[in-house]
Structure formats: C-alpha cells, structure tokens
Scaffold this motif. Structure first.
Motif, short mmCIF file in Angstrom:
data_model
loop_
_atom_site.label_atom_id
_atom_site.label_comp_id
_atom_site.label_asym_id
_atom_site.label_seq_id
_atom_site.Cartn_x
_atom_site.Cartn_y
_atom_site.Cartn_z
N UNK A 72 -4.05 22.45 4.12
CA UNK A 72 -4.26 23.23 2.90
C UNK A 72 -5.72 23.07 2.51
N UNK A 73 -6.28 24.15 2.02
CA UNK A 73 -7.68 24.08 1.60
C UNK A 73 -7.85 22.99 0.53
N UNK A 74 -8.64 22.01 0.89
CA UNK A 74 -8.88 20.92 -0.06
C UNK A 74 -7.72 19.97 -0.19
N UNK A 75 -6.73 20.10 0.67
CA UNK A 75 -5.55 19.26 0.56
C UNK A 75 -5.76 17.91 1.23
N UNK A 80 0.82 15.67 2.03
CA UNK A 80 1.53 16.91 2.29
C UNK A 80 0.57 18.08 2.43
N UNK A 81 -0.63 17.82 2.86
CA UNK A 81 -1.65 18.87 2.91
C UNK A 81 -1.60 19.73 4.15
N UNK A 82 -0.44 19.90 4.75
CA UNK A 82 -0.31 20.72 5.95
C UNK A 82 0.70 21.83 5.66
N UNK A 83 0.31 23.05 6.01
CA UNK A 83 1.22 24.18 5.82
C UNK A 83 1.53 24.80 7.18
#
Lengths: 151, 172
Positions: A72-75, A80-83
């Motif tokens: 995720x942008x800036x995640x 959990x920063x993966x989509x």
C-alpha cells in the motif's frame, strides 16, 4: 492579317501527395497508442524481483490470470501494508480472489496463474497466495521476475 | 549596316510572291531549359521526426518481465506427506535488516554457505558433485516470514542456475 500564335499555358499538374497522408496516419497511430490500454494493463507498476542472472522467461500465456501483490502506498510492509488484486482490478481480500479463481478454473481448466509480487514485501504475504493457489488446484506456479542481468 | 542585315533575313523567308503579308521573321529554335533536379527536404524531415516520436513512444527502457515456473504440489497430498527420496538440500534464508543486502543464507549439513545469492549456484553445483547428490536432488527453500520476496526469488533463481530440477518451498 497578322499571324498570331496562341501562347500555350503551362498546365498545372494534378497529383496525389502521400506525405501529409502518411504524416497524419502516423500521428493518429501514435495518438491511439498513447490513449489505448492493452494487456499491459494487468501489469500494475511495481518493483519486481531482479535476481542475479535471471532465469525468468517471457511466457506465452493466452489464458492467464495475474494476481498482483503490492505494498500500500505509504503502508507498513511488515504489517498489513500489502494489497492483492487481480489484474487491473481494485484490491480485494484474498478470500474473494480465491472464490473468483475457483470460478475461472471451472470455466477454463487450463488457466495459468501468474503471481506478480513486489520485491520488498515479506515472504509470508506471497506464501498466502501460493497456499490459495494450491487450494484451488492450480498445477503450475508462475512467479514474475525481471528478465536480464540483475543486481 | 543593320538595315541591310534585316533585308537579308527577309529575302531568305518563304513569303509568296505578290502577297501583302510581310515575310515572317525566322525564329530561332529554342533549346529546352534544363529541369532543376533538387531534393525536397521538408517531407523527409517531417517523416524523420514522426519516426523519432514513434520510436521514443514505443521504446521501453525498463527490463522485460518474465516468469519463473514451478510445479505446485497436488491437492490432497499435504506437503508433510510428500515422501522425499533422499536427503534434500535445504537452503534457509533469514532477514537481518531492512536493506537489500541484509540477509543470511544457510544450507543444512553444509558449512561455508555463501553470503550472497550470486555465489549460491556455484555452491549448489559443488554439493551436486558430491556422492549421493545430483541435479535431481530436491532443493527445499525455507524462508522466514519476514524475508523479502526478492531474496526468495533470488534463491529460487540460483537453484535454477545450478541446474536443480526439483525445487520446493517449505514453511519455516
């Protein structure tokens, strides 16, 4: 009576100039190439793995589904920063993608699946996709990587 | 002198005798003007620029994208139930930091594992040359959860470079 000779007029040449036509055709083709979106649409921009002396080959897969795994942008990558998304679609939960994949498998049993994962994301996030593919009886694992010399 | 010259010309013309018309002056035959052959540069420059734009737009300066392919385990046969023929080569990858080079490589039962993936194919080839090992010996990649995907792919690629035919992934 004087002898007069008619002065002949220089006849204007009627011709077909192809140059402006070709010019226009090329300009239009460039325009359409710029505004068109082809199959590269499924290739969401991401930082793919660049292995040393990459053994990756450019495949010919007419029936394929691409599952993108990107941060995720800036995640936070560790959290959990993966989509996940299928091709150019919006990000969806992995369970939804699994259901969709099962439906596609029923329609096209020979469906190939390619995992495109950003090189920075943790392995656990990609392993979840690999497990999902195994659950859907996908026989071959295809992982996207850059072709050519890396690192 | 000039008058006598014109008379001479008139006498040479073929005017009928007794006609009222003055004799026509003899015309000199005119040579056709040579056509100028030139190169029109404008369309050529036009086309050159069009081609230039075309190639600039269509050229991709990034590396092409390919795939690494592997067989998945069949459904119904869990990974633990797969009988490995003989001792596989187990490559373990760990992450030591957030950077590109922050990783460790360990190979079970083999010391002096390389520190970089670039040297791993040669190391694996060395193992394959030992008795009891060959290219059919399974290579199991075991990576921690936090290992970057890039390192896992690099390890997989190194095994392919070494000529390994059976490459598997296992949970840590």
């Amino acid at each position: 009576m004087r002898y007069r000779r008619k002065r002949s007029r220089t006849s204007s040449t009627l011709g077909f100039s192809a140059t402006p036509l070709i010019d226009l055709i090329f300009t239009l083709s460039i325009f359409y190439m710029l505004i068109s979106r082809f199959s590269t649409d499924e290739q969401t921009p991401m930082d793919l793995p660049r292995p040393h002396q990459s053994q990756a080959v450019v495949p010919k897969m007419p029936d394929r589904a691409v599952i993108n795994c990107r941060p995720v942008d800036g995640g936070d990558l560790a959290g959990h920063g993966v989509v996940y998304s299928v091709g150019p679609n919006r990000p969806e939960p992995l369970a939804v993608i699994s259901d969709r994949l099962a439906a596609w498998k029923r329609e096209t049993p020979e469906l190939k699946v390619v995992i495109r994962a950003d090189r920075r994301i943790p392995y656990a996030r990609v392993r979840a996709v690999m497990r999902m593919l195994a659950e859907n009886a996908v026989p071959v694992l295809n992982v996207a990587a850059l072709v050519g010399e890396g690192e | 002198m000039a008058a006598s010259a014109s008379e001479t010309v008139c006498a040479a013309s073929s005017a009928p005798e007794g006609s009222a018309l003055p004799p026509r002056p003899r015309r000199r035959r005119q040579r056709p003007e040579p056509q100028s052959i030139g190169l029109t540069l404008a369309p050529m420059i036009d086309m050159s620029f069009t081609f230039l734009i075309f190639f600039v737009v269509t050229t991709r300066f990034m590396l092409p994208e390919g795939v690494l392919t592997s067989m998945m385990p069949r459904q119904g046969s869990a990974a633990a139930a797969v009988a490995l023929p003989f001792s596989p080569i187990v490559v373990r990858i760990g992450q030591t930091g957030p950077g590109d080079e922050d990783y460790t490589i360990r190979v079970d039962r083999f010391a002096n594992a390389p520190a970089r993936f670039a040297d791993l194919p040669e190391f694996l080839r060395g193992i394959q040359s030992e008795p009891g090992f060959d290219k059919d010996t399974p290579v199991v990649i075991v990576a921690d959860d936090d290992v970057r995907w890039d390192h896992v792919v690099s390890c997989w690629n190194a095994a392919l470079l070494a000529g390994c035919k059976n490459i598997a992934f296992a949970a840590p």
